[in-house]
Structures are given as structure tokens and as C-alpha cells.
Scaffold this motif. Structure first.
Motif, PDB file in Angstrom:
ATOM      1  N   ALA A 283     103.743  57.475  70.998  1.00 62.70           N
ATOM      2  CA  ALA A 283     102.744  57.951  70.028  1.00 62.70           C
ATOM      3  C   ALA A 283     101.752  58.848  70.740  1.00 62.70           C
ATOM      4  CB  ALA A 283     102.033  56.768  69.375  1.00 62.70           C
ATOM      5  N   ASP A 284     101.395  59.936  70.101  1.00 61.03           N
ATOM      6  CA  ASP A 284     100.502  60.902  70.736  1.00 61.03           C
ATOM      7  C   ASP A 284      99.147  60.286  71.098  1.00 61.03           C
ATOM      8  OD1 ASP A 284     102.220  63.143  70.762  1.00 61.03           O
ATOM      9  OD2 ASP A 284     101.833  63.483  68.637  1.00 61.03           O
ATOM     10  N   ASN A 285      98.601  59.460  70.206  1.00 63.18           N
ATOM     11  CA  ASN A 285      97.278  58.879  70.452  1.00 63.18           C
ATOM     12  C   ASN A 285      97.253  57.932  71.643  1.00 63.18           C
ATOM     13  OD1 ASN A 285      96.154  60.261  68.349  1.00 63.18           O
ATOM     14  ND2 ASN A 285      96.132  58.518  66.921  1.00 63.18           N
ATOM     15  N   LEU A 286      98.425  57.479  72.066  1.00 62.57           N
ATOM     16  CA  LEU A 286      98.488  56.483  73.139  1.00 62.57           C
ATOM     17  C   LEU A 286      99.040  57.050  74.441  1.00 62.57           C
ATOM     18  CD1 LEU A 286      99.814  53.602  70.877  1.00 62.57           C
ATOM     19  CD2 LEU A 286      97.553  53.686  71.944  1.00 62.57           C
ATOM     20  N   ALA A 287      99.424  58.299  74.425  1.00 64.90           N
ATOM     21  CA  ALA A 287     100.078  58.882  75.611  1.00 64.90           C
ATOM     22  C   ALA A 287      99.200  58.764  76.850  1.00 64.90           C
ATOM     23  CB  ALA A 287     100.426  60.343  75.347  1.00 64.90           C
ATOM     24  N   GLU A 288      97.928  59.075  76.717  1.00 66.94           N
ATOM     25  CA  GLU A 288      97.048  59.055  77.886  1.00 66.94           C
ATOM     26  C   GLU A 288      96.984  57.663  78.508  1.00 66.94           C
ATOM     27  OE1 GLU A 288      92.390  60.028  79.131  1.00 66.94           O
ATOM     28  OE2 GLU A 288      93.128  60.526  77.113  1.00 66.94           O
ATOM     29  N   SER A 289      96.818  56.625  77.663  1.00 66.30           N
ATOM     30  CA  SER A 289      96.710  55.258  78.188  1.00 66.30           C
ATOM     31  C   SER A 289      98.033  54.799  78.796  1.00 66.30           C
ATOM     32  CB  SER A 289      96.284  54.293  77.082  1.00 66.30           C
ATOM     33  OG  SER A 289      97.259  54.224  76.060  1.00 66.30           O
ATOM     34  N   ILE A 290      99.146  55.249  78.236  1.00 67.14           N
ATOM     35  CA  ILE A 290     100.461  54.862  78.754  1.00 67.14           C
ATOM     36  C   ILE A 290     100.678  55.440  80.150  1.00 67.14           C
ATOM     37  CG2 ILE A 290     102.954  55.134  78.431  1.00 67.14           C
ATOM     38  CD1 ILE A 290     102.310  55.218  75.355  1.00 67.14           C
ATOM     39  N   PHE A 291     100.403  56.705  80.311  1.00 67.04           N
ATOM     40  CA  PHE A 291     100.648  57.344  81.612  1.00 67.04           C
ATOM     41  C   PHE A 291      99.639  56.874  82.664  1.00 67.04           C
ATOM     42  CE2 PHE A 291     102.909  60.421  78.826  1.00 67.04           C
ATOM     43  CZ  PHE A 291     104.169  60.253  79.394  1.00 67.04           C
TER      44      PHE A 291
END
Length: 970
Positions: A283-291
Motif C-alpha cells: 500500500a502506498d501509504n505504508l511504503a515508507e514504514s515498511i522500508f
């Protein structure tokens, strides 16, 4: 003639005389009163007196028989006792039958703990021997709790209470279960339920509580194996806080309203699980936290992805050596509303055997699951929390150990994911997690065969259990009303009712199922009756005795061997939900439905809930007309009571220090509809209030020692007495309304304010002079005594349900009768002609004037210009016409308790005393003129006007002449 100037006139005054002690000594006195109630058999006397009256039934929600009472029990039972006593004293047959919940895991767990300490194995003990130990344990605590309830002042049928473990009760509980079986509402299904690994049983919602728990978190790669060519081999990333469920994964869910993208890792450390070149779908909104969690140094968004274009992924363990093809199924991607992009990856790992949403998705997309190789919800975890032997890599590994601590499975799954190159990142998270309210151990969702009662099955009349329950809620009175919406929302959304437990101590699910078709439940009235007859004679132990199957089936079915006896036991909430059937319906001294169910607010998901479902499923309506709920009791600082904080307030300790009536006063005066607080400072406040109340009653009792029963007609009474009777009439109506509304705080506030402000500080204060000093023939004195008699009787009865010990002591102090009790009395309705609103309005003006004079005299005393108010002769200036009209004809000095007083119409001088908030009245204080009467201590100019009594006022001289004449005539 004797020289009367030498007489001790104090002996001629009608001063209060009573043996009623100022100090209550409740801890010692209350047991003596309980002995009195036992001696006169008060409970049975109440039943005998109430024969033929309309019944009022408050049905007791059964406490659990496994320990001493806590403060919540005390609050609950005292509220119930106040209600039943109040209806009994208002002309109803209000019989209270206490009950106990005796079956279930808490008791079974206690016996198992005893076994473990002795090195005994529960499974090696014959089941009925074990059940007998559970029964004995429950009986022991019922005996203790009964005495503790009675010590609180609770009156009821403690000789023949109801118990869920009585043989008759067990038979009727089984009978209720059979009704559900006959109507087709009972079925066996396999679905995930809350499961306690430690206790090895399914739990109901009411047995679950939520606590903070630290869990493993993992981000896992699921490679695309069926979708657009440019996405083949790319990884869909899921996130979960339960790594142990990965072997049970059978799908991935997304939400079509969420924006997703394909991301490429452009820079990552060599030792990372996320490697440079990895292409991941999140999900785009979660990409930053995932990486960030994956410790990726750089990444880029490649393209927008529609998950609906991806048909299937592979399980991360597919092809792993030693898997023997177990994980070779496909993992479909499914659109689900429950998926959000608040946390995780926007993709939800779905294990139908280990989650409610997961299971619902399986039901919704059953055909898709079947096409991917999953036609049934997988069974992966055994009852003890270990993986079944058929699950590769994890067979025998435990999710939790026997103490509820993290087992080896999470670690093993994470290691296997790492070995397979499927792990993207890992971490830890603290979150709210379900725990057993008994063992306090974390729970899991576990797919297991259980018995259910259907919520939405058509019952043949176009209704379902759900629709019946919702209709019943609408027809029930809720106090407070918010309880209605709370219960309704629970019923609207609840799943089918799981009623089976995998334990030993309880009522069994008394059905037989065909061995080759478990959905086929034996329907036989003759078999059912044979079972019920056996239970009534021997209890539910008959089900577990050797040869039970053949005993119940022989001669009634063609081949007993075709049928299998179900050995699961019923959820204890089914037991308690059936109390209306084996208590209310079976006792001639009760009725069905009950007028009221009363419990804590947690019982919206507990007893209120299960009773509603049980009754609606078998009788079509709720077993109650009204539901009252109370909150929880907190420590004085608002925190929850706990042993670790050392802030537990035990009712036994309060009773030992202060007495049960102080605890009852706290209950009656608190807002029980919300969470309440209790502690030493709060108790001291109640003790102070009680002391004032007791002293007011003590004064009345002492004064009434001079009452000879003289009756003055209402029309001949002074206005002040008629005013007090008016107040009684007003309160009478308010008390009835408040008791009907269960508003005990309002009753306490009204009566305490009346006794302290209207009686002690006003009426008694004004009338003490007449009561102590007037002649025996004085109409004012006789009328005052008559009114105090009425005050005593009405107030004692009104307060008897609230403070039963103290009101009994007060009643017996005046009407000493070893064979009677105030609790055999009835409330008296105030005569209609006592009500006089015009008189009350008039005296509001007079009392306003009195407040101003009292304020002025307080300053005079403080400045030591006078000693007592009888040394004063205030000049009262009044401009308020309503006050002037009201005070005309009244004895001003008597009302303001001075020797003399004068009224001046008009504005007072500038330096006159004025009371803030009271306009039109001012006071100029001055000292009274004359000598001090040796008997009444009034300062008057007529002292010595009677030569026979030269040191008395004319009033006191006349009184003495009458008293001396009476003495001479004796």
C-alpha cells in the motif's frame, strides 16, 4: 409552701430520655440483630404476611462459588436487597432467592491446581470422582458466601437457594439444550473460536479480557504465480503479529479502495533480508514504514498496482525441502472491507482457521478457496497448542507453554521464513491482545469442531433467534437506558453462540450423533426423557458413568452402536442463562418472567445476554421485564483495585471496622450506574453522615419517651406542625417515585437533607423550648410530640431497606417487641389532607427571615456580645411584603429562638446586618431586657410575675403549677 427559688428546675423539664446509644457499635450490634431475625424467622414471616399479594421478583444473577466476596459482590447484593426490601414494604410479595453458578473452568482449574501440587494426573482419576471434588469445592464456598451475604444484611431464601449443580437444575439445563436440538437451532460446526491453550478449552466472549501484550511482527514475501506477466515473481508483502499462523495461511486480502504500488529496492545492506533489486507490492501509504522496518537505504516506486489483477500467489514455504508438497496450494488474493492502510502493508495474511475475519472470507469465497486447493478450513493446531503431526516443519512445536508464555513456534516459523528467503523484516509490537479472564494467559483463535446455536436460522414463524432477541430488547426497560443500546449492538453483530467446552465439570451436551453422519442428531422424546429422569435422580454424573450410551439408548433405537455420545460440556453461560427455566418457572413462590435482572455492566455480554438468547430461543421473549446495571468499584484515586497496588478494599474489613450499614449507606448514596470509588476518606464521610442521622433519631426517641398518644386534630395544630406533616406528604410521593426508579441516591439525599436541615436545624430547634418547658396540657407540645411520632414512624420505615440494622435497632428501641421487626411493617401513605402547598409557600418566606436573623446572631456570639441566642432581642426590618404577610400572627421570638424579637416594616439602618442573596430583610441585634428564667433560661421582663414562682417566667410558672398539681394528686 416550699421555697421554690431553691428548686432544681432541670428535673422538671421534659428532656429526651432514651437508652438508644449515641455510639452505634455496629460491628457488635449487627450480629445480634441478625440473631433476632433468625429467632423470629423473619424471612418466612415476610413470606407468610405477603401471601396473596402481587409478586415482585428480582431474579438473582448467580455469583461464582469459588472465593470470598469482594467489594463488587457487596455492591451488587446490597442493591438487590434494597430493592426487594422496598417492594416488600410497599405491599408486594418480594421474595429474594439467591443462586450460585457452580460449574465450569474456574472450579475445575482449582481442583487441577490441587492435583498438580500433589503430583496427581487429572486424566488418571475417574471423571465422576473428579466431578465430585468440584461439587464439594463449590458447596464449601456457597456456605461461606451465604454467611457473608447475610452479614451484609441481605435477607432471602438461603435455606433453599438455587444452584446450577443441583440435580434438578442439571436436568432442566439439559432439557433446555434439548429444546434447541429439537428446533434445529443446535448444530456442530468447525470454525475458529477463542481458545485457551493453558486451559485446553474454547472460551465465550464474556470470558475474554484484553491486556497489553508484546508480540513478534513479521513482514513476509508471497511471490505472484498467477497474474500479469510483468508482475510474475514479484512479491506481495503481508504483515502479521502472529508468525505462528503462517503455516495456516490460505489467502491474502486487500481492499480495492486502497492505493497500491510496485516498489523496487535500489539500495540495501548486503546482510539485509531485503536485497537490492527486490520488487515488492505494498500500500502506498505504508511504503515508507515498511522500508524503514526492512532497513532499506533507498527505493523507488515503479508503478501503480491493482491487486484485483493478481489472481494467486505461492505460499512462502512452497517447494521447501521436506515439505512433501503440503504447501503447494495457491494463495488467492481477495477483496475485503476489513483491510485498512492504518498499519502493516495493506495486505492481510489470511488463515481461515485462526481468525474471525479470515473465517468470514473463507465462507464468502469458499469456491475460490476450493479452486486453489483448500476446500475445508485447515486444522493445524491441537488443543494443547502444538501443531499437528501432519504440518511439516512445525509438528509438535508449541505456540504457548503451559504457563501461557511464548513457545517455540514463532521462532521456528521466523527461522523457516528466513531459510526460504521469504522474510522481509521482523520486529516487536505492544498491543491489546485477548487473554483468559481466569488463567490470564494469551488466547489464540483455533479452528475446532464445536457446538453452536444458530442466530439466523428461520424458526418456522419468520423469526430468528437474533430477530426475537432484538425485539425483546426493545420491549425491555433498561436502567440506565444506555444499557439498551449496548446490548442491542452486541446482539446485532454477534456470531452464532458457541456453547460447547472441552472440559469435565458441567452439564454435558446431552445429545447423540450418528457416527457416520455427525450432522444427524438423534431426535427421540423417549431418549430425552430417560436422560432427564436419570439426571433428576443422579445428577449429570449419569452421563459420564460407564455404559451411559447403552443405558440411555437400549430399547429405544434400533442399534445403539450407530450413535455416538457427545461428551463436551455446556458453556457455563448456558447454565446461568437457563436459571429462569429451573428457578423462576419451577418455584411457586416466584414467577416468570422476572420483574428485574440486576448485575454489573459487564453482564451485557454475560448473564443478561445468555439469558436473553436462551429464553428467546425457547420461549420467544426475554425472561425479564427490566434490566438494571451498575458500574465497577474503583479505589479512591480512581484506579482499578489490585493486590499489586495494595488498594483493595474488602467488604469484610469495612464491616469489621464500621459495620455493614456504613457499607450499605455508601452503596445507597453513590451513583451506582457509573463506576464508583471507595476508600477510607469516602467511608469516613459516610460515617459522619451516619452519625448525624443516628443522633437525630436518638433525639426523636428520647423526646418520644414523653409521648402519651395524645391526638390533636390537624385543624387545631400550630402551623409549624402542619408544615412538617406537609413535608412528610411531599416526601412520601418522592420516595415512592425514587424507589420505583431505583434512585437510592436521591432517597438518601432527600431524607438526609430533610433530617439535618428541616428537622435538626429548624423544626426541632424551634420546638425544643415548647417540648421541654411547656405544660403537659400544652396543645403545641402535644401536637409536636404527635408530629415527631409520625416523623419517627415514616422515616424509620422509609430507611429500613437502606439501613436495615440501624432501623431495626431504632424501631425496637421504641416498640420493644421480641417477636416483631420493622421489616414486617409496610410503608404508610401520607393522608391527602396533610398536603398544604400554600402553607409551605408561606413558611418559605418565614424561613428566609429566620436565616437572616441566624446569620446576625452568629456574629453576635462570635464577638462575645451574647452567649446564647436567648440573650438576644433582634429588631427585624422587613420591606418584602410577602415576608410581612407571612410573619403576621407568628411568634417571632419562638421562630428565631430568642427571648424577644420585634418586626419593623421598612428598610433597616445602613449598619444593620444583611445576608447576601436575601433582599428585603435586615437585622439590628440587641440584648434582651429582663431577667433570666431559672427553668427555660429565656430572658423576659415578666420573671417573678407569679409570686409562687418568683424566678420563673409566667409561662414556666403556669407549667410548674400544673406539674406540681399532678405530683400532689399522685
Amino acid at each position: 409552701m416550699t421555697d421554690k427559688t431553691e428548686r432544681d428546675y432541670s428535673k422538671t423539664l421534659f428532656l429526651p430520655e432514651t437508652d438508644f446509644p449515641m455510639r452505634a457499635g455496629l460491628p457488635k450490634k449487627e450480629p445480634e440483630i441478625i440473631d433476632h431475625w433468625n429467632r423470629i424467622n423473619l424471612y418466612q414471616r415476610q413470606r407468610d404476611d405477603a401471601k396473596g399479594r402481587e409478586k415482585y421478583v428480582l431474579h438473582d444473577g448467580p455469583p461464582y462459588a469459588n472465593g470470598n466476596l469482594h467489594i463488587g459482590h457487596a455492591l451488587n447484593k446490597i442493591l438487590k436487597d434494597i430493592i426487594t426490601r422496598s417492594f416488600q414494604m410497599r405491599g408486594r410479595d418480594s421474595n429474594y432467592v439467591p443462586g450460585w453458578d457452580c460449574h465450569g473452568l474456574p472450579i475445575e482449574w482449582k481442583i487441577e491446581e490441587q492435583y498438580r501440587k500433589k503430583g496427581k494426573n487429572k486424566d488418571a482419576v475417574p471423571i465422576n470422582e473428579f466431578r465430585q471434588e468440584c461439587r464439594d469445592f463449590a458447596d464449601h464456598w456457597i456456605g461461606i458466601q451465604s454467611e457473608e451475604f447475610k452479614r451484609l444484611g441481605v435477607i432471602g431464601d438461603f435455606v433453599t437457594p438455587y444452584k446450577t449443580m443441583n440435580f434438578e437444575s442439571e436436568a432442566l439445563i439439559a432439557g433446555e439444550l434439548m429444546k434447541f436440538a429439537r428446533s434445529g437451532q443446535l448444530y456442530q460446526g468447525s470454525k475458529p473460536v477463542m481458545w485457551s491453550i493453558v486451559e485446553k478449552t474454547a472460551l465465550a466472549e464474556a470470558e475474554v479480557e484484553y491486556h497489553d501484550h508484546e508480540s513478534h511482527t513479521i513482514w513476509v514475501k508471497f511471490p505472484v504465480v498467477d497474474g500479469p506477466a510483468d508482475l510474475m515473481g514479484k512479491d506481495v508483502i503481508i504483515w502479521t503479529t502472529t508468525p505462528w499462523t503462517i503455516p495456516a495461511n490460505r489467502a491474502i486480502c486487500y481492499n480495492s479502495s486502497i492505493s497500491y504500488g510496485l516498489y523496487k529496492v535500489t539500495d540495501a545492506p548486503d546482510e539485509n533480508w531485503a536485497r537490492t533489486g527486490d520488487e515488492l507490492i505494498v500500500a502506498d501509504n505504508l511504503a515508507e514504514s515498511i522500508f524503514k522496518a526492512a532497513r532499506v537505504d533507498a527505493y523507488e516506486r515503479v508503478s501503480t498496482i491493482n491487486p484485483a489483477d493478481i489472481n494467486r500467489c505461492a505460499h512462502p514455504f512452497r517447494g521447501a525441502e521436506g515439505g512433501d508438497g503440503y504447501f503447494d496450494f495457491d494463495v488467492p488474493l481477495l477483496d475485503g472491507d476489513h483491510v485498512t492502510d492504518d498499519a502493516g502493508t495493506g495486505f492481510v495474511h489470511t488463515a481461515p482457521g485462526h481468525g474471525a475475519d479470515d473465517y468470514e472470507m473463507f465462507l464468502k469465497y469458499r469456491d475460490t478457496f476450493a479452486d486453489c486447493g483448500t476446500d475445508q478450513v485447515p486444522h493445524t493446531v491441537q488443543e494443547d497448542g502444538a501443531y499437528y503431526p501432519h504440518v511439516p516443519f512445525f509438528e509438535g512445536k508449541y505456540i504457548l507453554d503451559r504457563k501461557g508464555k511464548d513457545g517455540s513456534t514463532n521462532k521456528a516459523v521466523i527461522e523457516k521464513l528466513t531459510e526460504c528467503g521469504a522474510l522481509l523484516a521482523r520486529g516487536r509490537v505492544k498491543h491489546s491482545y485477548p487473554h483468559s479472564w481466569r488463567s490470564k494467559a494469551p488466547l489464540i483463535f483455533r479452528n475446532t469442531p464445536q457446538w453452536f446455536i444458530a442466530m439466523d436460522k428461520d424458526l418456522g414463524d419468520s423469526t430468528t433467534l437474533r430477530s426475537r432477541a432484538l425485539k425483546a430488547i426493545d420491549e425491555t426497560r433498561f436502567v440506565p437506558k444506555a444499557g439498551q443500546n449496548r446490548l442491542r449492538s452486541m446482539i446485532e453483530s454477534r456470531p452464532d453462540w458457541v456453547i460447547s467446552r472441552q472440559r469435565a465439570w458441567g452439564v454435558p451436551i446431552t445429545i447423540f450423533i450418528r457416527k457416520d453422519d455427525p450432522a444427524d442428531i438423534l431426535q427421540s422424546d423417549a431418549v430425552d426423557q430417560r436422560i432427564l429422569d436419570a439426571f433428576k435422580a443422579e445428577g449429570a454424573d449419569a452421563w459420564f458413568a460407564d455404559g451411559a450410551r447403552d443405558r440411555f439408548l437400549d430399547g429405544l433405537v434400533d442399534n445403539p452402536a450407530d450413535w455416538e455420545k457427545v461428551d463436551d460440556i455446556l458453556d457455563v453461560w448456558f447454565d446461568s442463562g437457563s436459571t429462569h427455566a429451573f428457578c423462576l418457572e419451577q418455584r411457586d413462590d416466584l414467577k416468570w418472567p422476572a420483574d428485574l435482572y440486576l448485575e454489573g455492566s459487564d453482564q451485557h455480554r454475560g448473564w443478561f445476554h445468555s439469558s436473553l438468547l436462551e429464553s428467546c430461543g425457547t420461549r420467544g421473549r426475554a425472561p425479564y421485564d427490566a434490566v438494571l446495571t451498575h458500574g465497577f468499584t474503583m479505589a479512591e484515586d480512581g484506579r482499578k483495585m489490585s493486590k499489586s497496588l495494595g488498594n483493595i478494599i474488602a467488604p469484610q474489613d469495612i464491616i469489621k471496622q464500621y459495620g455493614a450499614d456504613i457499607l450499605r449507606l455508601w452503596v445507597a448514596s453513590t451513583d451506582y450506574s457509573d463506576d464508583q470509588r471507595i476508600g477510607q476518606e469516602i467511608l469516613k464521610t459516610n460515617v459522619d453522615a451516619y452519625r448525624k442521622l443516628r443522633n437525630t433519631f436518638r433525639w426523636m426517641l428520647g423526646t418520644l419517651s414523653h409521648y402519651r398518644g395524645d391526638e390533636i386534630a390537624l385543624s387545631d395544630m400550630p402551623e409549624l406542625e402542619r408544615l412538617m406533616l406537609h413535608e412528610l406528604a411531599v416526601i412520601d410521593g418522592e420516595i415512592t417515585v425514587a424507589y420505583d426508579a431505583f434512585d437510592f441516591k436521591r432517597i438518601v439525599s432527600r431524607l438526609f437533607n430533610f433530617m439535618t436541615l428541616d428537622l435538626s436545624a429548624f423544626y426541632f430547634d424551634v420546638r425544643k423550648d415548647a417540648l421541654y418547658c411547656d405544660a403537659p396540657s400544652s396543645t403545641t407540645r402535644k401536637a409536636a410530640l404527635q408530629v415527631i411520632d409520625r416523623l419517627h414512624v415514616y422515616l424509620t420505615k422509609w430507611m429500613a431497606p437502606l439501613l436495615p440494622f440501624t432501623m431495626e435497632e431504632i424501631w425496637q428501641s421504641r416498640f420493644s417487641n421480641p417477636d416483631h421487626s420493622v421489616h414486617l411493617e409496610q410503608f404508610e401513605a401520607a393522608p391527602a389532607d396533610w398536603r398544604d402547598d400554600a402553607l409551605a409557600a408561606k413558611w418559605q418566606h418565614i424561613r428566609r427571615l429566620r436565616r437572616v436573623v441566624t446569620g446576625a446572631l452568629e456574629i453576635e456570639r462570635r464577638e462575645k456580645r451574647i452567649g446564647s441566642s436567648l440573650e438576644a432581642a433582634p429588631q427585624i426590618h422587613v420591606t418584602d411584603e410577602a415576608v410581612i404577610d407571612a410573619i403576621k400572627g407568628a411568634d417571632l421570638a419562638e421562630i428565631v429562638i430568642t427571648s424577644q424579637a420585634s418586626l419593623v416594616e421598612g428598610e433597616g439602618p445602613a449598619d444593620a446586618f444583611r445576608l447576601e442573596g436575601v433582599s428585603g430583610i435586615s437585622v439590628v441585634p440587641s440584648r434582651a431586657e429582663g431577667r433570666k428564667c431559672a427553668r427555660s433560661w429565656k430572658v423576659l421582663p415578666d420573671i417573678g410575675s407569679d409570686p409562687d414562682y418568683p424566678d420563673l417566667s409566667s409561662r414556666d410558672a403556669a407549667a410548674m403549677r400544673e406539674l406540681d398539681a399532678e405530683a400532689a394528686a399522685e
